[in-house]
Scaffold this motif. Structure first.
Motif, PDB file in Angstrom:
ATOM      1  N   TRP A  44       0.942  -1.240   0.146  1.00 29.50           N
ATOM      2  CA  TRP A  44       0.012  -0.061  -0.113  1.00 29.50           C
ATOM      3  C   TRP A  44       0.914   1.482   0.129  1.00 29.50           C
ATOM      4  N   PHE A  48       0.554   4.349  -2.696  1.00 37.28           N
ATOM      5  CA  PHE A  48       0.484   5.671  -2.149  1.00 37.28           C
ATOM      6  C   PHE A  48       1.210   6.448  -3.178  1.00 37.28           C
ATOM      7  N   MET A 120      -8.012   4.455   1.309  1.00 38.91           N
ATOM      8  CA  MET A 120      -7.347   5.099   0.154  1.00 38.91           C
ATOM      9  C   MET A 120      -8.470   5.398  -1.092  1.00 38.91           C
TER      10      MET A 120
END
Length: 454
Positions: A44, A48, A120
């Motif tokens: 993740w 990002f 997200m």
């Protein structure tokens, strides 16, 4: 009859033992957070960085804030899976964070994945269809992998926990009216910069409007109002014997050689769609450290939460002081008082523009503030003598991204700060004060009650 009972007793006991053995095979022992690897967090984190690079409006303070809330949600989701750390809920009045049920089994990577997927999607609703697809694809691919590692009931319970904590943390983000969704209006039309000698005005060649002039009002995690105010800058003067003139002269006197270009371009991260922005640079560095250290899930979740909150508070403090003092950029002073033809060494290779300057006041330096807070926090976690080679931009060809090696995080923060002088976009005083403020923020975040008192 008694003889019949005696005959069956051994068989009954044997069947009970077999049944017990079968049950023990069906039950997966509850694993602690530090028994899992950090893959889910690192995956993740990598995504990002990509979203940060292309998301409209996600310039340094906005991106840092988003990363803070996303990381904090993951931390709060799984903090009950560790004996080392505790919830930070007491710091955030008015919210009730869901907790893992006592005595129930959880698959912590599933819970972390659920939190990240939910957050997200919430923090990047405006990205392209392809980018949204990448968010969903990563989440679902990890879920599919994790389903094979646990039973259906534990998987569902873990996923529900991550989603519920994410929902609460996002609602908490909404209560920060200034910071929440600021990416939708990063250059507000209602802001008019103050005029006067030495005051910041939009700079050539593009004369972009002020970026996030009200960011100093954004809610912080660990610092006070006083921590948001930088020390006063050197008094403005155009006299050649003044300290201010000396600061500007230094900026335009550095030779344009390979070493200076390398340092300047290596740390830049200024250009939207070319790289992630300068706050996220320290996420890229943290990722490299955790891979190098083979960090487990507990360390990764803790690192991301702590680093995110520090970067976010640093952004608020720095931007508050930028628009408090409104110090003009070197390009404006140098063109007026020293050399009218001088330009910065910062080029926008995406828009094909040379000699640009970031669209906000000079003092203090954002890069320097972000670097110092990250150095203080990462040193606190991984050690104050941690050596590494930063490969954030290895193999890039638009600029000099060749890896550079460092003896510790403080050395990295200092070079990051100096790079801004070498590019011509900051005075030395901007960098010195940015470093001071960043280290102060880092110490405040480190001092939070992350661990239970024994």
């Amino acid at each position: 009859m008694n003889s019949l009972i005696k005959k069956w007793i051994p068989w009954m006991m044997l069947m009970a033992v077999v049944a017990a053995c079968n049950r023990s095979q069906d039950v997966t022992p509850q694993k602690q957070l530090n028994e899992y690897d950090a893959k889910v967090v690192l995956k993740w984190g990598e995504l990002f960085l990509e979203l940060d690079r292309y998301a409209p409006g996600y310039r340094p303070p906005v991106a840092a804030r988003a990363f803070a809330y996303i990381g904090l949600a993951a931390y709060e989701t799984v903090v009950s899976g560790t004996k080392e750390y505790q919830s930070l809920a007491p710091y955030y009045a008015g919210i009730s964070i869901p907790k893992a049920e006592a005595g129930k089994a959880y698959h912590w990577p599933t819970a972390v994945n659920a939190s990240y997927l939910s957050m997200m999607l919430k923090f990047f609703p405006h990205v392209s269809t392809d980018q949204k697809a990448k968010i969903n694809q990563l989440g679902e691919s990890l879920f599919k992998e994790f389903q094979a590692e646990t039973d259906a009931e534990t998987f569902a319970r873990s996923r529900a926990l991550g989603e519920s904590v994410a929902s609460v943390m996002f609602e908490y983000s909404k209560t920060d009216k200034n910071g929440h969704e600021a990416y939708l209006n990063p250059h507000p039309m209602d802001y008019v910069p103050p005029t006067g000698v030495g005051k910041w005005q939009p700079t050539k060649p593009d004369f972009t409007r002020a970026l996030l002039p009200y960011w100093g009002r954004t809610r912080t995690f660990a610092i006070t109002v006083e921590d948001k105010v930088a020390k006063p800058p050197i008094e403005y003067s155009s006299q050649i014997t003044s300290q201010f003139f000396a600061q500007a002269l230094e900026v335009c006197s550095f030779p344009d050689n390979y070493e200076n270009r390398w340092i300047g371009e290596f740390w830049s991260d200024d250009i939207f769609e070319q790289t992630f922005e300068p706050a996220a640079r320290w996420i890229a560095i943290a990722n490299q450290v955790m891979i190098q250290e083979k960090a487990h899930l507990e360390t990764a979740v803790y690192t991301y939460a702590k680093l995110g909150m520090g970067l976010s508070d640093a952004g608020v403090a720095c931007w508050n002081s930028k628009y408090l003092y409104n110090v003009e950029r070197p390009i404006s002073y140098i063109n007026r008082s020293i050399n009218p033809k001088w330009i910065t060494l910062l080029d926008n290779t995406v828009r094909k523009m040379k000699g640009i300057t970031p669209p906000f006041p000079a003092y203090p330096s954002g890069h320097s503030t972000f670097g110092a807070v990250a150095a203080e926090i990462l040193s606190n976690i991984f050690g104050y003598k941690y050596e590494m080679t930063d490969k954030s931009h290895e193999f890039r060809v638009e600029f000099i991204g060749k890896p550079r090696s460092f003896h510790n995080f403080n050395e990295m923060a200092y070079e990051n700060a100096i790079s801004r002088i070498l590019l011509g976009v900051h005075y030395r005083m901007d960098c010195d004060e940015g470093l001071r403020m960043g280290y102060n923020v880092g110490r405040k975040v480190n001092a939070m009650k992350w661990k239970p008192v024994n």
